[in-house]
Design a protein around this motif. Sequence first.
Motif, PDB file in Angstrom:
ATOM      1  N   ARG A  41     -30.239 -20.618  31.096  1.00  0.00           N
ATOM      2  CA  ARG A  41     -30.956 -21.850  30.190  1.00  0.00           C
ATOM      3  C   ARG A  41     -29.891 -21.967  28.795  1.00  0.00           C
ATOM      4  O   ARG A  41     -29.025 -21.986  28.906  1.00  0.00           O
ATOM      5  N   ARG A  44     -26.600 -19.823  28.839  1.00  0.00           N
ATOM      6  CA  ARG A  44     -25.475 -20.647  29.240  1.00  0.00           C
ATOM      7  C   ARG A  44     -24.838 -22.228  28.449  1.00  0.00           C
ATOM      8  O   ARG A  44     -23.809 -22.123  27.959  1.00  0.00           O
ATOM      9  N   ASN A  45     -26.182 -22.320  27.984  1.00  0.00           N
ATOM     10  CA  ASN A  45     -26.017 -23.669  26.505  1.00  0.00           C
ATOM     11  C   ASN A  45     -25.434 -22.946  25.793  1.00  0.00           C
ATOM     12  O   ASN A  45     -24.480 -23.646  25.245  1.00  0.00           O
ATOM     13  N   ARG A  46     -25.579 -21.436  25.184  1.00  0.00           N
ATOM     14  CA  ARG A  46     -25.121 -20.201  24.095  1.00  0.00           C
ATOM     15  C   ARG A  46     -23.058 -20.644  24.925  1.00  0.00           C
ATOM     16  O   ARG A  46     -22.781 -20.596  23.595  1.00  0.00           O
ATOM     17  N   GLU A  48     -21.727 -22.266  26.329  1.00  0.00           N
ATOM     18  CA  GLU A  48     -20.532 -23.922  25.926  1.00  0.00           C
ATOM     19  C   GLU A  48     -20.372 -23.781  25.144  1.00  0.00           C
ATOM     20  O   GLU A  48     -19.632 -24.086  24.626  1.00  0.00           O
ATOM     21  N   ALA A  49     -21.538 -23.749  24.343  1.00  0.00           N
ATOM     22  CA  ALA A  49     -21.572 -24.233  22.661  1.00  0.00           C
ATOM     23  C   ALA A  49     -20.506 -23.653  22.666  1.00  0.00           C
ATOM     24  O   ALA A  49     -19.969 -23.953  20.447  1.00  0.00           O
TER      25      ALA A  49
END
Length: 53
Positions: A41, A44-46, A48-49
């Motif tokens: 997770r 994935r967040n990195r 997306e950022a």
Amino acid sequence: MTDRKPLQLRLPHDLKNWLKAEAEKNGASQNSEIVRAIRERMDRNRTEALQTQ
């Protein structure tokens, strides 16, 4: 990992059952499966950022 801290975690029964099955399937501990899921997770967040920059 040298700075481990205990964490009490309460999970709904369906998540606990899934976690147990995943750990058995992967030959890993339930703790390792939780760490793996959180790291996925985070990655994935990195990603997306970075894509929104």
